[in-house]
Design an enzyme around this catalytic site. Structure first.
Site, short mmCIF file in Angstrom:
data_model
loop_
_atom_site.label_atom_id
_atom_site.label_comp_id
_atom_site.label_asym_id
_atom_site.label_seq_id
_atom_site.Cartn_x
_atom_site.Cartn_y
_atom_site.Cartn_z
N ASP A 225 46.56 40.83 49.12
CA ASP A 225 47.03 40.97 47.74
C ASP A 225 46.65 42.35 47.21
O ASP A 225 46.62 43.33 47.95
CB ASP A 225 46.45 39.85 46.88
CG ASP A 225 47.37 39.46 45.75
OD1 ASP A 225 47.44 40.21 44.76
OD2 ASP A 225 48.03 38.40 45.83
N HIS B 92 46.19 41.02 39.85
CA HIS B 92 46.91 39.96 40.56
C HIS B 92 46.03 39.28 41.59
O HIS B 92 45.93 38.05 41.66
CB HIS B 92 48.15 40.59 41.21
CG HIS B 92 49.15 39.64 41.75
ND1 HIS B 92 49.13 39.20 43.06
CD2 HIS B 92 50.22 39.06 41.18
CE1 HIS B 92 50.15 38.39 43.26
NE2 HIS B 92 50.83 38.28 42.13
N VAL C 273 33.02 35.55 30.87
CA VAL C 273 33.12 35.49 29.41
C VAL C 273 34.38 34.70 29.04
O VAL C 273 35.49 35.04 29.45
CB VAL C 273 33.20 36.90 28.81
CG1 VAL C 273 33.40 36.84 27.30
CG2 VAL C 273 31.94 37.69 29.16
N ALA D 162 58.26 34.15 52.97
CA ALA D 162 58.10 32.71 52.77
C ALA D 162 59.16 31.92 53.55
O ALA D 162 58.89 30.81 54.01
CB ALA D 162 58.20 32.38 51.27
N SER E 4 45.76 33.83 11.59
CA SER E 4 45.89 32.99 10.40
C SER E 4 46.90 33.64 9.46
O SER E 4 47.06 34.87 9.45
CB SER E 4 44.54 32.83 9.68
OG SER E 4 44.11 34.07 9.14
#
Length: 583
Positions: A191, A231, A248, A341, A392
């Site tokens: 990757d 990625h 975090v 694939a 908000s």
């Protein structure tokens, strides 16, 4: 690790008092605003293999004839010497196929073609990551998960593939003693590299190699410190994020973050994708041979493109014959399954959402094997580069989702309707004092709409799914990774309707950094299958790749029409059910 150079606070130069109240309905722009993509640094080009140097050479795979009674390695070595002798720039010499990768001039190519040793010369195709990128039609996800990490480490997607039922059968949040966890089963992630210091993946990586730069530091970062796609970090977390090792998170979430499908699987990290998510087929072949040399049982590839060649078919068959199971993303173009694939030696994985519905972007066809979660999937991301959003408007606090790659920041202002964001007069009544823009996406690319409204004075941007169904769905949107952008979020149709009734009200948008993000694409689906395969092999290490593949196919949850079909393949991969089908 350095942060992306492009992520920063929007630069808005204060307008002069006499012009700051001006409405820009004439198609004018506020002076001093910096908005949009920035020119890339020259130094990054060398880190992008998909950008061929302007040296008159082209990338090719040079195949050599096998001589009866001669070892393939000797044939390849002799061929490599021949290629070098004619002047070709050889980059990779392969063990599993009688070929080398090289860059050649037209004259060198002609000389090679005339040699009796050379069987053929193939194009070295460009392949790319299969996560959704800006410019693709957005997927839609349910608003119930917008902007909020799970209250525990087990995400909805993880539960869909039954992973916790395998290693936490009593649901006490602790790995069961003796349960299959992927321990001892090496998974090679080919990757974009990894944030090697991400808390979720500490202790997971046992070896790495960067095929772009030729060293063993496979960090997803360029020569000048710019972070890449993130990625590979997202993919690796889906496979093997460790239990209880959270980074975090937002204030509402579990401090442990999330956990992968195979939480004790050792990872091998092979970096082949450049900062733009591109690579060459030749580099993937070399990475696969490295994975094999490191003892990988599974190769996870969330990338694809191009077409099969004799060399590619031989390379993937060799991997299978040598005991490695290769899993690849089916693709995001909605058409036939992409290569590799679609290769007969590879497991092709498509995407579904949390309701087991086909993801509209996911490729389909007779080559599809399995499906897995691939819409709005939560996983690890380079530290501090994810964003959690709060907003908000007057007395309401609707849910929102930060755009992927949005900068963080705390902004406020009058809510202004900017329509489609398709022009410099889209924000009627806007002023250079600054405001919060409300935009309905789709008329122009997201980055263009952002630039348009920012140049009219927008401090932050809210994108609404006004064209969606009446339910609680929201567009998944993304900004380009480099540029000057305002903090941006998306909301669902119901929230959009409410906001349109409150135009002119005071709006507040706050995005703050987290170590996770939600992403969509068959890139996210493939690692779920890779993780399930690791669980099966950790339970029965003596099994062959074909037996592991058959167990996942036979136990998949049938979706769509009965039996295997071109939309869902054999169905949704399920870890517990697959364990029960092992021979």
């Amino acid at each position: 690790m350095m942060r992306w150079g492009f992520v920063g606070v929007l630069a808005l130069v204060a307008c002069a008092p006499e012009s700051s109240r001006q409405a820009w309905s004439q198609g004018q722009a506020c002076p001093g605003v910096i908005a949009g993509e920035v020119t890339q640094h020259q130094g990054m080009d060398g880190n992008q293999p998909s950008r061929e140097p302007d040296d008159g050479r082209t990338a090719a795979i040079i195949r050599f004839r096998k001589v009866s009674g001669t070892q393939a390695s000797r044939v390849t070595a002799a061929g490599a010497d021949l290629a070098r002798d004619v002047g070709a720039k050889v980059s990779f010499v392969y063990r599993n196929i009688p070929a080398v990768a090289a860059r050649v001039t037209p004259e060198e190519r002609l000389a090679l073609e005339q040699s009796e040793l050379v069987e053929s010369i193939e194009e070295d195709q460009a392949w790319s990551a299969q996560g959704l990128t800006p410019g693709l039609l957005p997927a839609r996800v349910m608003a119930a998960s917008q902007g909020v990490l799970p209250t525990g480490e087990y995400t909805e997607a993880l539960r869909m593939v039954q992973a916790p039922e395998v290693w936490d059968a009593d649901a006490d949040g602790v790995l069961d003693v003796g349960a299959p966890t992927g321990e001892g089963v090496k998974v090679c992630v080919i990757d974009s590299g990894l944030d090697m210091r991400h808390p979720e993946l500490q202790g997971a990586v046992v070896a790495s190699h960067d095929f772009l730069e030729g060293d063993d530091d496979a960090s997803d970062v360029g020569e000048e410190g710019q972070w890449g796609m993130g990625h590979g970090t997202h993919v690796a977390g889906i496979i093997a994020a460790r239990m209880g090792q959270g980074g975090v998170t937002d204030p509402q979430s579990h401090p442990g973050g999330m956990v992968g499908v195979a939480p004790r699987a050792p990872l091998l990290i092979a970096r082949v994708l450049d900062l733009q998510g591109q690579t060459q087929m030749s580099m993937v072949f070399s990475a696969m041979e490295w994975c094999e040399s490191q003892g990988a049982r599974i190769v996870s590839m969330s990338l694809g493109g191009g077409t099969p060649t004799r060399s590619s078919v031989e390379a993937f068959k060799a991997a299978l014959d040598h005991g490695m199971l290769v899993v690849a993303a089916a693709g995001n173009q909605g058409g036939p399954v992409l290569y590799p694939a679609s290769d007969p030696s590879v497991i092709a994985v498509g995407a579904v959402d949390v309701h087991e519905r086909h993801a509209g972007f996911s490729c389909v066809g007779s080559d599809l094997d399995l499906v897995a979660p691939g819409v709005d999937v939560l996983s690890s991301f380079p530290r501090g580069l994810g964003a959690f959003s709060q907003m908000s408007v007057n007395d309401t606090q609707p849910m929102s989702r930060s755009l992927l790659f949005s900068p963080t920041g705390n902004t406020a202002g009058r809510l202004v309707d900017c329509g489609l964001g398709d022009s410099l007069d889209a924000c009627r009544g806007a002023t250079c004092d600054g405001f919060v823009a409300y935009v309905r996406p789709g008329a122009v690319p997201i980055d263009q709409a952002m630039s348009n409204v920012m140049r009219q004075g927008a401090r932050s941007v809210i994108f609404s799914a006004d064209d969606g169904p009446a339910g609680g769905e929201v567009n998944i949107l993304s900004l380009p990774r480099r540029g000057q952008w305002a903090p941006a979020v998306s909301v669902n149709q119901a929230t959009g309707t409410m906001l349109r009734q409150r135009m002119g009200s005071h709006a507040w948008v706050n995005l703050f950094p987290v170590d996770y993000t939600h992403s969509s694409g068959t890139s996210m689906s493939a690692p779920f299958v890779s993780g399930v395969a690791a669980l099966l092999w950790s339970a029965r290490p003596e099994l062959t790749p074909l037996q592991i593949r058959e167990a996942m196919r036979a136990s998949a949850r049938d979706l769509g029409i009965p039996g295997r079909d071109p939309v869902f393949g054999h169905g949704l991969v399920r870890a517990k059910d697959a364990l029960q089908r092992l021979p």
